[in-house]
Enzyme design. Structure first.
Site, PDB file in Angstrom:
ATOM      1  CG  HIS A  59      -7.247   2.708   1.038  1.00 46.60           C
ATOM      2  ND1 HIS A  59      -6.359   3.169   1.981  1.00 46.60           N
ATOM      3  CD2 HIS A  59      -6.523   2.216  -0.029  1.00 46.60           C
ATOM      4  CE1 HIS A  59      -4.966   2.839   1.542  1.00 46.60           C
ATOM      5  NE2 HIS A  59      -5.058   2.117   1.167  1.00 46.60           N
ATOM      6  CB  CYS A 107      -0.479   0.128   1.067  1.00 44.73           C
ATOM      7  SG  CYS A 107      -1.637   1.694   1.598  1.00 44.73           S
ATOM      8  CG  HIS A 153      -5.217  -2.628  -1.137  1.00 48.17           C
ATOM      9  ND1 HIS A 153      -4.376  -3.028  -0.531  1.00 48.17           N
ATOM     10  CD2 HIS A 153      -5.057  -1.357  -1.273  1.00 48.17           C
ATOM     11  CE1 HIS A 153      -3.989  -2.376  -0.049  1.00 48.17           C
ATOM     12  NE2 HIS A 153      -4.364  -1.154  -0.575  1.00 48.17           N
ATOM     13  CD  GLU A 154      -6.651   1.010  -3.942  1.00 50.57           C
ATOM     14  OE1 GLU A 154      -6.579   2.085  -3.639  1.00 50.57           O
ATOM     15  OE2 GLU A 154      -5.283   0.129  -3.779  1.00 50.57           O
TER      16      GLU A 154
HETATM   17 NI    NI Z   1      -3.841   1.239  -0.061  1.00 51.18          NI
END
Ligand code: NI
Length: 182
Positions: A150, A104, A146-147
């Protein structure tokens, strides 16, 4: 070009839930996306979420035209702008998770083995408000999870189940050769 500073783990604003975008096609939104593209390409990332550059909105970008040198074994993922995303995990209720290495840009120099759903459907909008609806699997599904994490204030180490599989990329993968900071 407007390459923005990428916030790093420890920054409290990476841990909050981002707000929905209301105004599609606005100059502010288009400028944000340009800043995100510039920042992601300069950092050689596979994806970036608006909170990583300090903007509290549900906006992510991901994907690459060609293979990403940081992820040489990964399947190419189409370049995508995804706003106000909704994820539906198709592996539930069996909970069939797949482990895979992630990095990341907010956790530079590190990699960790992270469980993710293998199959998912995601929906949302592009910057003009056009609907996006895709069913994906494997690396594409991993990048989206993953995104979108966030936007929920979740960084990948918070998803890890075995912290012995978390370390510095140059130690874990010494044969990878020269690499970006992250
Ligand atoms: Ni990330």
């Amino acid at each position: 070009m407007a390459v923005k500073a990428i916030l790093k783990m420890g920054e409290p604003s990476l841990l909050i839930k981002a707000k929905e975008v209301k105004n599609f096609g606005s100059p502010e939104l288009l400028q944000l996306l340009q800043d995100m593209r510039d920042t992601m390409s300069q950092a050689n990332g596979a994806g970036l979420a608006a909170p990583q550059i300090g903007v509290d909105l549900q906006v992510v970008i991901f994907g690459t035209d060609q293979l990403n040198p940081r992820y040489p074994d990964a399947q190419p993922v189409p370049k995508t702008v995804l706003i106000n995303p909704k994820l539906e995990y198709l592996d539930e209720p069996s909970g069939d998770l797949e482990m895979g290495w992630e990095g990341c840009l907010s956790v530079p120099g590190m990699r960790g083995l992270v469980p993710r759903y293998k199959h998912l459907r995601y929906s949302g909008f592009d910057e003009w408000g056009n609907a996006i609806n895709r069913q994906v699997s494997g690396f594409h599904a991993r990048v989206v999870q993953h995104e979108c994490d966030h936007l929920l204030g979740i960084l990948y180490p918070m998803r890890m189940t075995d912290m012995s599989q978390f370390g510095f990329v140059d130690v874990l993968f010494p044969d990878l050769g020269p690499h970006e900071d992250d």
